[in-house]
Design a protein around this motif. Structure first.
Motif, PDB file in Angstrom:
ATOM      1  N   HIS A 182       0.824  -1.207   0.000  1.00  0.00           N
ATOM      2  CA  HIS A 182       0.000   0.000   0.000  1.00  0.00           C
ATOM      3  C   HIS A 182       0.862   1.262   0.000  1.00  0.00           C
ATOM      4  N   HIS A 183       1.996   1.202   0.679  1.00  0.00           N
ATOM      5  CA  HIS A 183       2.928   2.336   0.689  1.00  0.00           C
ATOM      6  C   HIS A 183       3.319   2.717  -0.744  1.00  0.00           C
ATOM      7  N   ASP A 184       3.587   1.712  -1.566  1.00  0.00           N
ATOM      8  CA  ASP A 184       4.026   1.974  -2.938  1.00  0.00           C
ATOM      9  C   ASP A 184       2.914   2.584  -3.785  1.00  0.00           C
ATOM     10  N   THR A 185       1.683   2.167  -3.537  1.00  0.00           N
ATOM     11  CA  THR A 185       0.578   2.759  -4.304  1.00  0.00           C
ATOM     12  C   THR A 185       0.306   4.199  -3.856  1.00  0.00           C
ATOM     13  N   THR A 186       0.697   4.516  -2.626  1.00  0.00           N
ATOM     14  CA  THR A 186       0.543   5.889  -2.133  1.00  0.00           C
ATOM     15  C   THR A 186       1.660   6.786  -2.636  1.00  0.00           C
ATOM     16  N   TRP A 187       2.907   6.336  -2.506  1.00  0.00           N
ATOM     17  CA  TRP A 187       4.057   7.190  -2.795  1.00  0.00           C
ATOM     18  C   TRP A 187       4.764   6.852  -4.104  1.00  0.00           C
ATOM     19  N   HIS A 188       4.497   5.702  -4.702  1.00  0.00           N
ATOM     20  CA  HIS A 188       5.085   5.286  -5.986  1.00  0.00           C
ATOM     21  C   HIS A 188       6.620   5.281  -5.960  1.00  0.00           C
ATOM     22  N   ASP A 189       7.198   4.901  -4.797  1.00  0.00           N
ATOM     23  CA  ASP A 189       8.654   4.885  -4.703  1.00  0.00           C
ATOM     24  C   ASP A 189       9.237   3.472  -4.626  1.00  0.00           C
ATOM     25  N   GLY A 190       8.387   2.464  -4.615  1.00  0.00           N
ATOM     26  CA  GLY A 190       8.843   1.084  -4.701  1.00  0.00           C
ATOM     27  C   GLY A 190       9.628   0.560  -3.512  1.00  0.00           C
ATOM     28  N   ASN A 191       9.541   1.218  -2.365  1.00  0.00           N
ATOM     29  CA  ASN A 191      10.322   0.749  -1.217  1.00  0.00           C
ATOM     30  C   ASN A 191       9.456   0.388  -0.006  1.00  0.00           C
ATOM     31  N   GLY A 192       8.226   0.005  -0.238  1.00  0.00           N
ATOM     32  CA  GLY A 192       7.362  -0.424   0.861  1.00  0.00           C
ATOM     33  C   GLY A 192       7.971  -1.552   1.655  1.00  0.00           C
ATOM     34  N   TYR A 193       8.585  -2.501   0.960  1.00  0.00           N
ATOM     35  CA  TYR A 193       9.246  -3.625   1.629  1.00  0.00           C
ATOM     36  C   TYR A 193      10.325  -3.131   2.590  1.00  0.00           C
ATOM     37  N   ALA A 194      11.073  -2.088   2.201  1.00  0.00           N
ATOM     38  CA  ALA A 194      12.171  -1.564   3.023  1.00  0.00           C
ATOM     39  C   ALA A 194      11.644  -0.986   4.328  1.00  0.00           C
ATOM     40  N   HIS A 195      10.525  -0.306   4.259  1.00  0.00           N
ATOM     41  CA  HIS A 195       9.922   0.253   5.471  1.00  0.00           C
ATOM     42  C   HIS A 195       9.493  -0.850   6.435  1.00  0.00           C
ATOM     43  N   ILE A 196       8.909  -1.887   5.904  1.00  0.00           N
ATOM     44  CA  ILE A 196       8.434  -2.983   6.751  1.00  0.00           C
ATOM     45  C   ILE A 196       9.617  -3.710   7.389  1.00  0.00           C
ATOM     46  N   ARG A 197      10.645  -4.011   6.612  1.00  0.00           N
ATOM     47  CA  ARG A 197      11.826  -4.690   7.150  1.00  0.00           C
ATOM     48  C   ARG A 197      12.467  -3.872   8.268  1.00  0.00           C
ATOM     49  N   ALA A 198      12.637  -2.578   8.018  1.00  0.00           N
ATOM     50  CA  ALA A 198      13.274  -1.721   9.018  1.00  0.00           C
ATOM     51  C   ALA A 198      12.428  -1.608  10.282  1.00  0.00           C
TER      52      ALA A 198
ATOM     53  N   ILE B 254      21.922  -1.949   8.573  1.00  0.00           N
ATOM     54  CA  ILE B 254      21.370  -2.598   7.380  1.00  0.00           C
ATOM     55  C   ILE B 254      20.512  -1.572   6.649  1.00  0.00           C
ATOM     56  N   ASP B 255      20.888  -1.276   5.415  1.00  0.00           N
ATOM     57  CA  ASP B 255      20.112  -0.342   4.597  1.00  0.00           C
ATOM     58  C   ASP B 255      19.228  -1.150   3.655  1.00  0.00           C
ATOM     59  N   PHE B 256      17.927  -1.043   3.864  1.00  0.00           N
ATOM     60  CA  PHE B 256      16.962  -1.798   3.063  1.00  0.00           C
ATOM     61  C   PHE B 256      16.449  -1.016   1.865  1.00  0.00           C
ATOM     62  N   ASP B 257      16.747   0.268   1.768  1.00  0.00           N
ATOM     63  CA  ASP B 257      16.145   1.084   0.721  1.00  0.00           C
ATOM     64  C   ASP B 257      16.546   0.589  -0.668  1.00  0.00           C
ATOM     65  N   ASN B 258      15.849   1.090  -1.680  1.00  0.00           N
ATOM     66  CA  ASN B 258      16.071   0.625  -3.056  1.00  0.00           C
ATOM     67  C   ASN B 258      17.019   1.530  -3.837  1.00  0.00           C
TER      68      ASN B 258
END
Length: 143
Positions: free
Chosen positions: A83-99, A126-130
């Motif tokens: 849902h984060h990606d559909t809101t912000w279109h930055d493709g890093n929703g997974y990174a937010h959840i992992r962190a 650990i940097d999870f960002d894309n």
């Protein structure tokens, strides 16, 4: 009680980049002093601001450096729809959840001039960002 705050920067590659920062943290502590004397005892808090980065401890060895991203890809895949990606279109929703699951700060006791880490325990960022980033690491020394 005294509180000192120090900061250093780390260049990361993103995409689960795991960096051993133990010696950098130890250098910060050893360069800090109280009235010209080295700090002997206290509590060290290590924190990295950001919602796609974590600070934790692991045994920093090649097997775990591969295992951690592999298990996270199974639990929180990069290519899932968030849902984060559909809101912000930055493709890093997974990174937010992992962190958010691992956390972005730890506290380590400092006793007799040494961090109280286990024999095989290192502090890692650990940097999870894309994308590659410059991350800051704040070391707060409470003594």
């Amino acid at each position: 009680m005294s509180v000192k705050n120090e900061k250093f920067l780390i260049q990361t590659k993103g995409f689960n980049d795991i960096i051993d920062i133990t010696m950098r943290v130890d250098d910060v502590i050893k360069k800090s002093n109280q009235n010209g004397e080295p700090i002997k005892n206290g509590v060290i808090h290590i924190f990295s601001p950001g919602s796609t980065v974590s600070v934790t401890t692991i045994e920093y060895e090649p097997g775990l450096i591969k295992d951690i991203p592999e298990i996270l890809d199974k639990l929180i895949p990069q290519n899932a729809i968030y849902h984060h990606d559909t809101t912000w279109h930055d493709g890093n929703g997974y990174a937010h959840i992992r962190a958010s699951i691992i956390g972005n700060g730890i506290t380590v006791p400092y006793v007799n001039g040494e961090m109280e880490l286990g024999r095989w325990q290192q502090i890692v960022l650990i940097d999870f960002d894309n994308k590659p980033r410059t991350r800051s690491v704040i070391v707060q020394i409470i003594h």
